[in-house]
Design a protein around this motif. Structure first.
Motif, PDB file in Angstrom:
ATOM      1  N   TYR A 117      -1.297  -2.537  -8.641  1.00  0.00           N
ATOM      2  CA  TYR A 117      -0.189  -2.941  -7.785  1.00  0.00           C
ATOM      3  C   TYR A 117       0.575  -1.482  -7.433  1.00  0.00           C
ATOM      4  O   TYR A 117       0.871  -0.972  -6.573  1.00  0.00           O
ATOM      5  N   LYS A 119      -0.252   1.676  -8.351  1.00  0.00           N
ATOM      6  CA  LYS A 119      -1.216   2.619  -7.953  1.00  0.00           C
ATOM      7  C   LYS A 119      -1.592   2.629  -6.408  1.00  0.00           C
ATOM      8  O   LYS A 119      -2.139   3.575  -5.927  1.00  0.00           O
ATOM      9  N   ASN A 120      -1.401   1.255  -5.916  1.00  0.00           N
ATOM     10  CA  ASN A 120      -1.629   0.870  -4.633  1.00  0.00           C
ATOM     11  C   ASN A 120      -0.297   0.382  -3.733  1.00  0.00           C
ATOM     12  O   ASN A 120      -0.595  -0.617  -2.971  1.00  0.00           O
ATOM     13  N   LEU A 121       0.886   0.753  -4.283  1.00  0.00           N
ATOM     14  CA  LEU A 121       1.967   0.235  -3.803  1.00  0.00           C
ATOM     15  C   LEU A 121       2.082   0.363  -2.148  1.00  0.00           C
ATOM     16  O   LEU A 121       2.564  -0.862  -1.738  1.00  0.00           O
ATOM     17  N   GLU A 122       1.656   1.364  -1.481  1.00  0.00           N
ATOM     18  CA  GLU A 122       1.720   1.193  -0.002  1.00  0.00           C
ATOM     19  C   GLU A 122       0.946   0.123   0.614  1.00  0.00           C
ATOM     20  O   GLU A 122       1.302  -0.635   1.358  1.00  0.00           O
ATOM     21  N   HIS A 123      -0.238  -0.055  -0.035  1.00  0.00           N
ATOM     22  CA  HIS A 123      -1.007  -1.122   0.438  1.00  0.00           C
ATOM     23  C   HIS A 123      -0.507  -2.425   0.232  1.00  0.00           C
ATOM     24  O   HIS A 123      -0.376  -3.421   1.246  1.00  0.00           O
ATOM     25  N   GLU A 125       2.825  -3.053  -0.077  1.00  0.00           N
ATOM     26  CA  GLU A 125       3.825  -3.183   0.776  1.00  0.00           C
ATOM     27  C   GLU A 125       3.632  -3.766   2.234  1.00  0.00           C
ATOM     28  O   GLU A 125       4.146  -4.307   2.851  1.00  0.00           O
ATOM     29  N   ASN A 126       2.266  -3.060   2.592  1.00  0.00           N
ATOM     30  CA  ASN A 126       1.745  -3.447   4.113  1.00  0.00           C
ATOM     31  C   ASN A 126       1.486  -5.086   4.133  1.00  0.00           C
ATOM     32  O   ASN A 126       1.803  -5.673   4.791  1.00  0.00           O
ATOM     33  N   LYS A 129       4.099  -7.456   4.743  1.00  0.00           N
ATOM     34  CA  LYS A 129       4.504  -7.708   6.227  1.00  0.00           C
ATOM     35  C   LYS A 129       3.537  -8.599   6.834  1.00  0.00           C
ATOM     36  O   LYS A 129       3.883  -9.065   7.839  1.00  0.00           O
TER      37      LYS A 129
END
Length: 324
Positions: A117, A119-123, A125-126, A129
């Motif tokens: 999670y 290490k791939n926070l942007e993914h 977070e998307n 949405k």
């Protein structure tokens, strides 16, 4: 009333034991004594457990019992070039408390958060949405055949529904959680692929194959698995010379094909398949030797479906257990 009690050994992994189920009902599913397969692995070892489905003269209903008997796949049927592995390695049973099990679960969650999670926070977070998966996967509820684990689906890649024996009821059968999930996945999420995944040693298929044709059942298991009755009838016609265990193996794949045909009974799925917006696929995971078969519905060969009630297949592939 259902009575549930543990009846099989538990490994030192956090897995629950297989239950004993008794369903008291005046209309019971008529069954022969048969063996349901199960397996557990630890550090590369492979242990087989089995379930027996049988009737009790004093109790109307179903029993699922665990045993350690060897599997009944004792001979190779005509046309097959490999044998099932039936080696049995014993592991000591270690019972863990609920506290221990949830402590391990907590550690796995914390590891997920730290190593995936964060290490791939942007993914992630998307994903918060919205989701736009390419796949809708229909798989069995069996604990050994998690599609995300087997096929490597990452969060957001597959919309998954799991039920007993990975069955898809026809459109005419009425509402169920499976076709509700299909409606959402196809019409709202706009998935491009529907994949139905069957597997080896399926207890639901063995229950289906154990039924008698002229017996009505009001048990939950029996009422559900009759969705695959056409697969049972086709198996009996095509594999009557094989023993019961090999008939079950045949039906595990035939049931997937019947589900693929049932998918085309949904008008909004058939329309999208016809227009090339959705593709329908079948899969079969054999966890005895770790192979995966995949095939795709050939919609253009619709005359075959109309004449025989079967759907035509194409692009059949086998992903072997050994690496190339």
């Amino acid at each position: 009333m259902a009575i549930v009690s543990p009846s099989s050994s538990v490994s030192n992994k956090p897995l629950s034991s297989l239950p004993l189920i008794q369903a008291n009902n005046s209309k019971s599913l008529s069954l022969r004594e048969q063996t349901f397969f199960g397996s557990k692995g630890k550090l590369g070892a492979f242990e087989q457990t089995h379930l027996k489905l049988c009737t009790d003269s004093n109790i109307s209903g179903l029993k699922l019992k665990a045993s350690r008997e060897p599997p009944g796949l004792t001979r190779e049927p005509p046309g097959l070039t490999r044998e099932l592995k039936s080696d049995k390695l014993e592991n000591p049973a270690v019972t863990k408390s609920d506290s221990d099990l949830f402590d391990e679960m907590k550690q796995r969650f914390l590891s997920f958060k730290k190593h995936k999670y964060m290490k791939n926070l942007e993914h992630f977070e998307n994903l918060a949405k919205g989701q736009a998966p390419k796949f809708m996967v229909i798989a069995c509820a069996d604990s050994r055949v998690c599609p995300s684990n087997i096929l490597g689906f990452q969060p957001g890649e597959a919309f998954v529904v799991r039920n007993v024996a990975n069955m898809v009821p026809s459109y005419e059968s009425g509402p169920s959680e499976t076709n509700a999930a299909l409606e959402f996945a196809v019409n709202s999420l706009k998935v491009e692929n529907i994949l139905v995944v069957g597997h080896s040693c399926c207890g639901g298929i063995r229950a289906l194959m154990s039924m008698h044709d002229d017996v009505e059942t009001s048990s939950f298991i029996g009422s559900w698995v009759v969705v695959g009755m056409n697969a049972r009838l086709r198996t009996k016609a095509a594999a009557s010379n094989l023993n019961f265990d090999w008939q079950c193996r045949h039906c595990e794949k035939e049931s997937v094909n019947c589900s693929l045909g049932n998918l085309l009974t949904y008008p909004w799925i058939e329309e999208k398949v016809r227009n090339g917006e959705v593709s329908i696929h079948g899969g079969y995971y054999d966890f005895v030797d770790c192979t995966f078969e995949k095939w795709t519905v050939d919609y253009n060969a619709s005359n075959s479906k109309e004449k025989s009630g079967k759907v035509a297949m194409k692009n059949k592939t086998l992903w072997p257990w050994d690496f190339p």
